[in-house]
Design a protein around this motif. Structure first.
Motif, PDB file in Angstrom:
ATOM      1  N   VAL A  23      -3.480  15.838   4.126  1.00  0.00           N
ATOM      2  CA  VAL A  23      -3.700  14.412   4.338  1.00  0.00           C
ATOM      3  C   VAL A  23      -2.373  13.722   4.633  1.00  0.00           C
ATOM      4  O   VAL A  23      -1.435  13.819   3.843  1.00  0.00           O
ATOM      5  CB  VAL A  23      -4.348  13.780   3.079  1.00  0.00           C
ATOM      6  N   LEU A  31      -7.248   2.958  -2.592  1.00  0.00           N
ATOM      7  CA  LEU A  31      -8.244   3.732  -3.320  1.00  0.00           C
ATOM      8  C   LEU A  31      -7.742   4.080  -4.726  1.00  0.00           C
ATOM      9  O   LEU A  31      -8.473   3.920  -5.707  1.00  0.00           O
ATOM     10  CB  LEU A  31      -8.584   5.003  -2.547  1.00  0.00           C
ATOM     11  N   VAL A  32      -6.500   4.513  -4.826  1.00  0.00           N
ATOM     12  CA  VAL A  32      -5.932   4.849  -6.139  1.00  0.00           C
ATOM     13  C   VAL A  32      -5.835   3.600  -7.009  1.00  0.00           C
ATOM     14  O   VAL A  32      -6.179   3.621  -8.196  1.00  0.00           O
ATOM     15  CB  VAL A  32      -4.555   5.517  -5.963  1.00  0.00           C
ATOM     16  N   CYS A  73      -8.538   6.272   5.745  1.00  0.00           N
ATOM     17  CA  CYS A  73      -8.589   5.217   4.742  1.00  0.00           C
ATOM     18  C   CYS A  73      -7.197   4.981   4.163  1.00  0.00           C
ATOM     19  O   CYS A  73      -6.302   5.807   4.286  1.00  0.00           O
ATOM     20  CB  CYS A  73      -9.601   5.549   3.656  1.00  0.00           C
ATOM     21  N   THR A  74      -7.044   3.845   3.512  1.00  0.00           N
ATOM     22  CA  THR A  74      -5.776   3.483   2.896  1.00  0.00           C
ATOM     23  C   THR A  74      -5.791   4.034   1.476  1.00  0.00           C
ATOM     24  O   THR A  74      -6.423   3.477   0.576  1.00  0.00           O
ATOM     25  CB  THR A  74      -5.596   1.952   2.905  1.00  0.00           C
ATOM     26  N   TRP A  75      -5.091   5.142   1.278  1.00  0.00           N
ATOM     27  CA  TRP A  75      -5.177   5.888   0.031  1.00  0.00           C
ATOM     28  C   TRP A  75      -4.626   5.123  -1.160  1.00  0.00           C
ATOM     29  O   TRP A  75      -5.149   5.226  -2.256  1.00  0.00           O
ATOM     30  CB  TRP A  75      -4.473   7.235   0.183  1.00  0.00           C
ATOM     31  N   TRP A  76      -3.581   4.320  -0.959  1.00  0.00           N
ATOM     32  CA  TRP A  76      -3.013   3.616  -2.108  1.00  0.00           C
ATOM     33  C   TRP A  76      -3.978   2.557  -2.629  1.00  0.00           C
ATOM     34  O   TRP A  76      -4.006   2.271  -3.827  1.00  0.00           O
ATOM     35  CB  TRP A  76      -1.642   3.031  -1.792  1.00  0.00           C
ATOM     36  N   VAL A 118       0.112  10.776   4.486  1.00  0.00           N
ATOM     37  CA  VAL A 118       0.270   9.653   3.568  1.00  0.00           C
ATOM     38  C   VAL A 118       1.507   8.861   3.982  1.00  0.00           C
ATOM     39  O   VAL A 118       2.546   9.442   4.296  1.00  0.00           O
ATOM     40  CB  VAL A 118       0.417  10.163   2.112  1.00  0.00           C
ATOM     41  N   ALA A 170     -10.232  -0.010   0.660  1.00  0.00           N
ATOM     42  CA  ALA A 170      -9.613   1.259   1.047  1.00  0.00           C
ATOM     43  C   ALA A 170     -10.360   1.900   2.212  1.00  0.00           C
ATOM     44  O   ALA A 170      -9.749   2.545   3.059  1.00  0.00           O
ATOM     45  CB  ALA A 170      -9.582   2.212  -0.143  1.00  0.00           C
TER      46      ALA A 170
END
Length: 157
Positions: A20, A73-74, A68-71, A22, A93
């Motif tokens: 992925v 989501l976290v 998607c915007t992983w940060w 990032v 996200a």
């Protein structure tokens, strides 16, 4: 009509985490100079500066992706316990997409996140065009054509 040539793009650098891409912090620039691909990457507050020069023939693949915007989501997962505010971040996200270009070589992976879609497509096309082998230039010998037979007889008499 030929499309506009794009030989340089700027954005935010990234790296592969597993499979992925990032985003990381800082700025990055990729540009085509002659038969090389040059990358300049500066991290947050210029703590790390990288300059990479790759022969354009060493490029194995060019990928343009959107994910998607992983940060977000976290952040949504961690704030889910606080009045379900995290649901907003989780939805964002998947709604807020980020576009990137990934250039793969045998030794390096260059990833740059950009917002301008048309520039990414034009830059990818320029890399592919530069990777194609050029036909070797073979100069033709210059020979003067032979004189016509009718003129040769007039000159002899």
């Amino acid at each position: 009509m030929k499309s506009k040539s794009v030989t340089q793009i700027t954005g935010i650098p990234g790296q592969l985490v597993g499979a992925v891409p990032v985003r990381t912090s800082g700025t990055g620039t990729l540009k085509i100079v002659g038969d090389t691909l040059q990358g300049n990457f500066n991290s947050f507050f210029d703590l790390e500066i990288k300059e990479i020069v790759i022969l354009i023939q060493n490029v194995k693949a060019v990928e343009i992706g959107e994910g998607c915007t992983w940060w977000l989501l976290v952040l949504g997962i961690f704030t889910l316990w606080f009045f379900f505010i995290g649901i907003i971040f989780i939805v964002l996200a998947f709604v807020v997409k980020q576009r990137y270009i990934a250039i793969y070589t045998s030794s390096n992976n260059l990833i740059l996140f950009c917002t301008k879609n048309d520039k990414l497509n034009h830059f990818r096309n320029e890399i592919i065009e530069a990777c194609r082998p050029k036909p070797p230039y073979i100069p033709r010998p210059s020979q003067s054509p032979p004189a016509p037979h009718s003129l040769a007889k007039v000159i002899d008499t």
